[in-house]
Motif scaffolding. Sequence first.
Motif, mmCIF file in Angstrom:
data_model
loop_
_atom_site.group_PDB
_atom_site.id
_atom_site.type_symbol
_atom_site.label_atom_id
_atom_site.label_comp_id
_atom_site.label_asym_id
_atom_site.label_seq_id
_atom_site.Cartn_x
_atom_site.Cartn_y
_atom_site.Cartn_z
ATOM 1 N N ALA A 146 0.833 -1.208 0.000
ATOM 2 C CA ALA A 146 0.000 0.000 0.000
ATOM 3 C C ALA A 146 0.865 1.254 0.000
ATOM 4 O O ALA A 146 0.572 2.236 -0.702
ATOM 5 N N VAL A 147 1.949 1.225 0.785
ATOM 6 C CA VAL A 147 2.854 2.382 0.812
ATOM 7 C C VAL A 147 3.502 2.585 -0.556
ATOM 8 O O VAL A 147 3.567 3.713 -1.075
ATOM 9 N N CYS A 148 3.972 1.493 -1.164
ATOM 10 C CA CYS A 148 4.639 1.607 -2.473
ATOM 11 C C CYS A 148 3.683 2.108 -3.551
ATOM 12 O O CYS A 148 4.022 3.003 -4.334
ATOM 13 N N VAL A 149 2.473 1.532 -3.580
ATOM 14 C CA VAL A 149 1.494 1.956 -4.587
ATOM 15 C C VAL A 149 1.070 3.408 -4.351
ATOM 16 O O VAL A 149 0.870 4.180 -5.311
ATOM 17 N N GLY A 150 0.940 3.806 -3.092
ATOM 18 C CA GLY A 150 0.596 5.198 -2.815
ATOM 19 C C GLY A 150 1.640 6.169 -3.313
ATOM 20 O O GLY A 150 1.307 7.207 -3.918
ATOM 21 N N VAL A 151 2.915 5.848 -3.098
ATOM 22 C CA VAL A 151 3.989 6.703 -3.605
ATOM 23 C C VAL A 151 3.989 6.709 -5.127
ATOM 24 O O VAL A 151 4.209 7.751 -5.759
ATOM 25 N N TRP A 152 3.736 5.575 -5.731
ATOM 26 C CA TRP A 152 3.692 5.483 -7.201
ATOM 27 C C TRP A 152 2.567 6.350 -7.763
ATOM 28 O O TRP A 152 2.762 7.079 -8.744
ATOM 29 N N LEU A 153 1.379 6.281 -7.148
ATOM 30 C CA LEU A 153 0.262 7.112 -7.618
ATOM 31 C C LEU A 153 0.561 8.596 -7.436
ATOM 32 O O LEU A 153 0.187 9.424 -8.285
ATOM 33 N N LEU A 154 1.225 8.952 -6.345
ATOM 34 C CA LEU A 154 1.599 10.353 -6.148
ATOM 35 C C LEU A 154 2.554 10.818 -7.241
ATOM 36 O O LEU A 154 2.429 11.935 -7.772
ATOM 37 N N GLY A 155 3.504 9.962 -7.603
ATOM 38 C CA GLY A 155 4.419 10.311 -8.686
ATOM 39 C C GLY A 155 3.705 10.476 -10.011
ATOM 40 O O GLY A 155 4.003 11.391 -10.792
ATOM 41 N N LEU A 156 2.733 9.588 -10.295
ATOM 42 C CA LEU A 156 1.956 9.719 -11.532
ATOM 43 C C LEU A 156 1.173 11.032 -11.548
ATOM 44 O O LEU A 156 1.090 11.708 -12.588
ATOM 45 N N HIS A 157 0.589 11.369 -10.410
ATOM 46 C CA HIS A 157 -0.157 12.635 -10.334
ATOM 47 C C HIS A 157 0.753 13.834 -10.588
ATOM 48 O O HIS A 157 0.386 14.744 -11.344
ATOM 49 N N MET A 158 1.927 13.847 -9.992
ATOM 50 C CA MET A 158 2.834 14.972 -10.175
ATOM 51 C C MET A 158 3.341 15.035 -11.607
ATOM 52 O O MET A 158 3.517 16.123 -12.159
ATOM 53 N N ARG A 159 3.576 13.863 -12.226
ATOM 54 C CA ARG A 159 4.020 13.889 -13.624
ATOM 55 C C ARG A 159 2.918 14.445 -14.530
ATOM 56 O O ARG A 159 3.176 15.250 -15.437
ATOM 57 N N THR A 160 1.672 14.039 -14.282
ATOM 58 C CA THR A 160 0.553 14.564 -15.060
ATOM 59 C C THR A 160 0.405 16.068 -14.848
ATOM 60 O O THR A 160 0.155 16.821 -15.802
ATOM 61 N N ARG A 161 0.569 16.500 -13.613
ATOM 62 C CA ARG A 161 0.445 17.929 -13.319
ATOM 63 C C ARG A 161 1.558 18.724 -14.015
ATOM 64 O O ARG A 161 1.299 19.783 -14.596
ATOM 65 N N ARG A 162 2.779 18.206 -13.982
ATOM 66 C CA ARG A 162 3.876 18.904 -14.663
ATOM 67 C C ARG A 162 3.636 18.964 -16.159
ATOM 68 O O ARG A 162 3.915 19.981 -16.807
ATOM 69 N N ALA A 163 3.158 17.852 -16.729
ATOM 70 C CA ALA A 163 2.867 17.855 -18.169
ATOM 71 C C ALA A 163 1.777 18.869 -18.500
ATOM 72 O O ALA A 163 1.858 19.572 -19.515
ATOM 73 N N TYR A 164 0.771 18.975 -17.627
ATOM 74 C CA TYR A 164 -0.301 19.941 -17.859
ATOM 75 C C TYR A 164 0.217 21.376 -17.780
ATOM 76 O O TYR A 164 -0.086 22.213 -18.651
ATOM 77 N N LEU A 165 1.020 21.665 -16.757
ATOM 78 C CA LEU A 165 1.580 23.014 -16.628
ATOM 79 C C LEU A 165 2.508 23.332 -17.789
ATOM 80 O O LEU A 165 2.525 24.460 -18.305
ATOM 81 N N ARG A 166 3.291 22.329 -18.214
ATOM 82 C CA ARG A 166 4.174 22.547 -19.350
ATOM 83 C C ARG A 166 3.381 22.832 -20.626
ATOM 84 O O ARG A 166 3.756 23.690 -21.433
ATOM 85 N N SER A 167 2.262 22.120 -20.803
ATOM 86 C CA SER A 167 1.418 22.378 -21.973
ATOM 87 C C SER A 167 0.814 23.772 -21.920
ATOM 88 O O SER A 167 0.684 24.446 -22.953
ATOM 89 N N LEU A 168 0.438 24.231 -20.702
ATOM 90 C CA LEU A 168 -0.100 25.589 -20.583
ATOM 91 C C LEU A 168 0.955 26.634 -20.930
ATOM 92 O O LEU A 168 0.657 27.633 -21.606
#
Length: 397
Positions: A146-168
């Motif tokens: 659960a800890v590993c998957v939680g960290v993985w999902l957080l990383g995916l969220h931050m990567r998506t957010r960075r890609a969105y900000l970069r696109s903006l």
Amino acid sequence: MLGGLWEWWRRRRLLVDASFAAPLLLLAVFYQGELDQGIYGFPGVGFLGYWALHAGLLLPLVWRRRWPRATFAIIALACFGQWLLHVPLMAGDVAVLYGLYTVTAYCSFRWSLAAVLVTLLGAVLEAAQLANLPREFRWAVMFLSAVCVGVWLLGLHMRTRRAYLRSLEERAERLERERGNELQVARAAERARIARELHDVVAHNVSVIVVQADGAAFTLDTDPDRARKALETISETGRTALAEMRRLVGVLRENAHESGDGYAPQPGVEQLAELVDQMHRSGLPVTLTVDGTPIEVSEGRQLTIFRVVQEALTNTLKHGGPRAAARVTVRYAPDAIEVRVSDDGRGAAAPDDGRGHGLVGMRERVAVYGGRVRAAPRPGGGFEVIARIPVREEART
């Protein structure tokens, strides 16, 4: 000052990444003290082995964003060596979660998936080593997974957010470039229209010259006074035509082969009253005031005055609001004509879609005659356009 310090701190990537490893280093020092007191046993390793493992776990974090995959690989190997030596979980083992997050946030999804699978495999191996009973094993696997998957999902969220900000950011840069291109196209189109209108003015003057010349030739013997007056008209009209031709040189004229354009004179100052009446019928109350004694100016200047007033009133009609009223003042001075169009509409609060080029066209028109335009919201509300157009030709050599 705080903003400057924050920007300085953000630019020091190695220092920022090292700061994330600092808390783990402090915990490692604390557990080393407990180890020296014999509270925690680490079979197979001593003081040097303990710190060698922590060096392999914590030191790569300094370069985690520069080389995320290499950092994760080194930390994973250190954890595997720790498992082989049967060393229980330490404070430095949290570094594997840092590495997983960094790979997920800064690398492709394929690499992030590989990293989380490796981490989950390590969690299973560690749970098998820690648990003595099947029930303990299941709970350990569930917790660590659960800890590993939680960290993985957080990383995916931050990567998506960075890609969105970069696109903006890229979109904003693209829109800025498109806006600049639109302004250039608008200037070119406005100059082309000015060229066509000046061509019409000059063509009209030449037509007058031809008619007067024919009349002078016909009356030269029978009515010398009329012929002399016709020649004076030809001279005056010719000078006006030459002055307009000077303005035409260097102005890019596009769509030269467009059909349907006649050689009729364009509107001038005398048509301002008709323009005001037209705006009244459109729902915009307008008052027209003329100060000073009207003077003779070229048709090109009259056309410029008319277009400036027309564009300013059109902007008031579009952006001023339903209850806006406008006032047009034309003031004649010895050396210039000043046109002032003011309204009591929304002013700075008026919405702007960023696609209008009316003010650009005004400046281009007035600049042809060496004048200037100032357009800005009025203090207390409303908008004002002031154009000053010289009436005399500049000396040219």
